[in-house]
Scaffold this motif. Structure first.
Motif, mmCIF file in Angstrom:
data_model
loop_
_atom_site.group_PDB
_atom_site.id
_atom_site.type_symbol
_atom_site.label_atom_id
_atom_site.label_comp_id
_atom_site.label_asym_id
_atom_site.label_seq_id
_atom_site.Cartn_x
_atom_site.Cartn_y
_atom_site.Cartn_z
ATOM 1 N N SER A 296 0.929 -1.211 -0.200
ATOM 2 C CA SER A 296 0.039 -0.072 0.004
ATOM 3 C C SER A 296 1.050 1.133 0.104
ATOM 4 O O SER A 296 0.204 2.351 -0.364
ATOM 5 C CB SER A 296 -0.863 -0.090 1.355
ATOM 6 O OG SER A 296 -1.709 -1.176 1.196
ATOM 7 N N LYS A 297 1.957 1.008 0.445
ATOM 8 C CA LYS A 297 2.973 2.227 0.383
ATOM 9 C C LYS A 297 4.349 1.926 0.533
ATOM 10 O O LYS A 297 4.821 0.789 0.965
ATOM 11 C CB LYS A 297 2.557 3.299 1.957
ATOM 12 C CG LYS A 297 3.166 4.396 2.212
ATOM 13 C CD LYS A 297 2.797 5.232 3.189
ATOM 14 C CE LYS A 297 1.420 5.747 2.977
ATOM 15 N NZ LYS A 297 1.045 6.831 3.916
ATOM 16 N N VAL A 320 2.794 3.212 -6.866
ATOM 17 C CA VAL A 320 2.554 3.142 -5.230
ATOM 18 C C VAL A 320 3.016 4.333 -4.587
ATOM 19 O O VAL A 320 4.052 4.775 -5.310
ATOM 20 C CB VAL A 320 3.478 1.918 -4.805
ATOM 21 C CG1 VAL A 320 3.288 1.613 -3.518
ATOM 22 C CG2 VAL A 320 3.128 0.595 -5.698
#
Length: 350
Positions: A296-297, A320
């Protein structure tokens, strides 16, 4: 043989195992132990150590030895590497294999002698003039200081190009166990050298091409070499990336801090992973994309105000979110500090 060794000394031991018998350099903190070890060890294997009168002289001595076909190296830190940039560009233009070590200290200017990673742009993006690339390897341990130095000499000869060992001052000064195994260095034939390997043919070594078309053809040849290396020589290491929700990216001493941060995060239930580039050029873009494909990150941590983070963002091409955390001035973030930064960013995702 297993021994306790300082990172800077491990570089020289790796170089000798790789068949290097020539060292030209000028002392500078925090890289001076490399010259000291070379002065002690190279004469024991019938090698040559010479303390040059300056870094400018040292890199030009490297040029001459490389042109003669020798496996040769030098080492310095930020201010010294700045002085060497013209000579490095000459070596790249003349396609001369050599190994150059940068034990990074704080800058700009004289800065201080504490560890940073702020020479990334200078080494990875070229630093000198003209269209050329350095191969850049980033060790994260004393063992890798030796192992990647051996690899550096092999890559230098394979591609006829300068190879940089880029290590922060922390890795250069720390002491860890080092395992060394004697290896018979396989030195390649160099018919292109000034006298050729057998000394029967005289060659001219130069980076001067007076006709524009001739220089353009030479630059195209260099570019083809760099494209081949990008495809074949990118190296990386991953840790706990298979199910990672958040990916930490760092190299050198920072990668070691990040690995411990990943372990702390997982103990608290957060699935974090680590991606460590071993080659900063060629940058392992494809491997990074694969490691980040489900996260997600991404959080990039450097001992700078943000340099490698640009290559991470270019590699991931906006697919991302990439965030950055850096320390400068010779400050190395603690595991707890990185963990706090990581958790702040995770909370922003909720």
């Amino acid at each position: 043989m297993r021994q306790l060794c300082k990172g800077n000394v491990a570089i020289v031991k790796g170089a000798i195992l790789a068949g290097c018998r020539s060292y030209f350099g000028y002392p500078i903190t925090p890289a001076s132990e490399i010259a000291e070890a070379a002065a002690l060890l190279l004469p024991q294997v019938d090698g040559t150590f010479l303390q040059a009168e300056s870094e400018v002289a040292a890199i030009n001595m490297v040029y001459g030895a490389a042109a003669a076909g020798a496996r040769v190296m030098t080492a310095s830190s930020g201010p010294g590497l700045s002085l060497m940039q013209e000579g490095i560009s000459y070596c790249a233009g003349a396609e001369l294999p050599c190994v150059i070590v940068d034990i990074v200290r704080g800058g700009p200017g004289l800065g201080n002698i504490a560890p940073e990673q702020s020479d990334y742009f200078a080494m990875v993006k070229g630093g000198g003039h003209g269209c050329y690339r350095n191969f850049v390897l980033a060790p994260a341990s004393v063992q890798e200081m030796a192992d990647l130095t051996i690899l550096a000499f092999d890559l230098a000869d394979e591609y006829r190009n300068p190879v940089i060992i880029l290590a922060d001052g922390f890795i250069g000064q720390m002491m860890e166990p080092l395992d060394l195994t004697y290896r018979e260095a396989k030195l390649p034939d160099k018919p292109w050298a000034v006298m050729g390997t057998a000394g029967t043919r005289q060659n001219m070594i130069s980076s001067i091409f007076l006709e524009p078309d001739d220089l353009e053809n030479h630059i195209r040849k260099l570019e083809a070499k760099y494209i081949r290396a990008s495809r074949l020589e990118a190296r990386h290491e991953t840790f706990e990336t298979e199910d990672a929700e958040v990916l930490l990216v760092g190299y050198g001493i920072t990668a070691r801090v990040l690995r411990s941060s990943v372990e702390m995060a997982r103990r608290e239930g957060l699935k974090a992973g680590l991606f460590r580039p071993i080659t900063l050029w060629p940058f392992p873009k494809e491997a990074l994309r694969a490691a980040a494909s489900k996260v997600s990150k991404v959080l990039v941590v450097e001992l700078s105000n943000g340099q490698m983070v640009e290559d991470v963002r270019l590699s991931l091409d906006g697919k991302v979110p990439v965030e950055f955390y850096g320390r400068t001035g010779g400050n190395v973030p603690s595991v707890e500090e990185v963990h706090s930064q990581l958790m702040q960013r995770v909370m922003q995702m909720v």
